[in-house]
Design an enzyme around this catalytic site. Structure first.
Site, PDB file in Angstrom:
ATOM      1  N   ALA A   1      98.681  77.364  38.158  1.00 45.36           N
ATOM      2  CA  ALA A   1      99.067  76.875  36.911  1.00 45.36           C
ATOM      3  C   ALA A   1      99.613  77.970  35.967  1.00 45.36           C
ATOM      4  O   ALA A   1     100.515  77.882  35.251  1.00 45.36           O
ATOM      5  CB  ALA A   1      98.053  75.800  36.328  1.00 45.36           C
ATOM      6  N   TYR A   2      98.601  78.974  35.835  1.00 42.39           N
ATOM      7  CA  TYR A   2      98.747  80.212  35.031  1.00 42.39           C
ATOM      8  C   TYR A   2     100.341  80.924  35.279  1.00 42.39           C
ATOM      9  O   TYR A   2     101.281  80.948  34.614  1.00 42.39           O
ATOM     10  CB  TYR A   2      97.754  81.094  35.235  1.00 42.39           C
ATOM     11  CG  TYR A   2      98.305  82.473  34.468  1.00 42.39           C
ATOM     12  CD1 TYR A   2      98.261  82.637  33.068  1.00 42.39           C
ATOM     13  CD2 TYR A   2      98.500  83.481  35.411  1.00 42.39           C
ATOM     14  CE1 TYR A   2      98.273  83.958  32.379  1.00 42.39           C
ATOM     15  CE2 TYR A   2      98.512  84.873  34.855  1.00 42.39           C
ATOM     16  CZ  TYR A   2      98.635  84.971  33.343  1.00 42.39           C
ATOM     17  OH  TYR A   2      98.892  86.088  32.931  1.00 42.39           O
ATOM     18  N   LEU A   3     100.590  81.054  36.817  1.00 44.78           N
ATOM     19  CA  LEU A   3     101.854  81.731  37.018  1.00 44.78           C
ATOM     20  C   LEU A   3     102.909  80.958  36.841  1.00 44.78           C
ATOM     21  O   LEU A   3     103.952  81.373  36.647  1.00 44.78           O
ATOM     22  CB  LEU A   3     101.548  82.200  38.611  1.00 44.78           C
ATOM     23  CG  LEU A   3     100.465  83.144  38.897  1.00 44.78           C
ATOM     24  CD1 LEU A   3     100.512  83.354  40.565  1.00 44.78           C
ATOM     25  CD2 LEU A   3     100.932  84.557  38.317  1.00 44.78           C
TER      26      LEU A   3
END
Length: 219
Positions: free
Chosen positions: A130-132
């Site tokens: 999700a961060y990427l």
């Protein structure tokens, strides 16, 4: 120059604030919690309390008025879930870019992440994926803006080792790590380099002194 840094209490931001202040620039750091102000003052930066997850474009633009450059170095940080990766790493970056355009601040630098240019591999931790994806969405938004002179910096794995002052900086570097000290030094140098505008750059430890790595972008 006056530079406003979103995520002003982050580890890279505090290092950059010290460097900018030491060279005589005026620097402000946007922070969410008032109790973080003392660390910014110690770094030579003006603390600006503003929650980028709830503020309006107009509110943020007021903090950017008169700035020569804006830097988005905010992140939801360790321990946060997928929802905050989207609200901070993606949506707060879009908000900050909207505010920069509204305030007439053209120079805009984003601290992103290596790996944000591709879909996370199968089996990647869901929160890291999700961060990427959040970083990728923010980067894509910034790259679409004709009203900003943008640069996207994508460091490799971040470490707290003392900076060596030597890096590899290119559109593609291969995998590697880089001390936060060196990320901050490159970030500061990129602010002054016209050849960095419109570039997405990866950064890892390497053999080139920071100034030479940045000036080589004009070659």
């Amino acid at each position: 120059m006056r530079i406003v840094i979103a995520g002003g209490h982050g580890q890279i931001a505090l290092r950059a604030e010290r460097l900018l202040s030491a060279r005589g620039d005026e620097v402000a750091g946007v922070i969410r919690r008032p109790e973080q102000a003392g660390d910014l003052l110690a770094a030579g930066a003006e603390p600006v309390v503003c929650d980028l997850e709830s503020a309006s474009v107009a509110e943020v633009a007021r903090h950017l008025e008169g700035a020569d450059a804006a830097v988005f170095a905010a992140g939801a940080g360790p321990g946060s879930g997928a929802a905050r990766k989207d609200s901070v790493d993606h949506r707060a970056c879009v908000l900050f870019a909207d505010a920069a355009e509204a305030a007439g601040v053209r120079r805009f630098v984003v601290v992103s992440s290596m790996g944000a240019d591709r879909e996370p591999a199968e089996g990647t931790d869901p929160v890291f994926a999700a961060y990427l994806r959040a970083k990728a969405a923010a980067d894509a938004d910034v790259r679409s803006r004709a009203g900003l002179d943008w640069t996207i910096l994508r460091p490799g794995g971040l470490t707290d080792r003392p900076g060596s002052g030597r890096v590899a900086l290119a559109p593609s570097t291969g995998h590697g790590s880089v001390p936060r000290d060196d990320v901050a030094a490159v970030l500061v140098a990129l602010l002054d380099e016209p050849a960095a505008v419109g570039r997405t750059l990866e950064l890892i430890g390497g053999n080139s002194p920071v100034d030479e790595a940045v000036s080589a972008l004009a070659g």
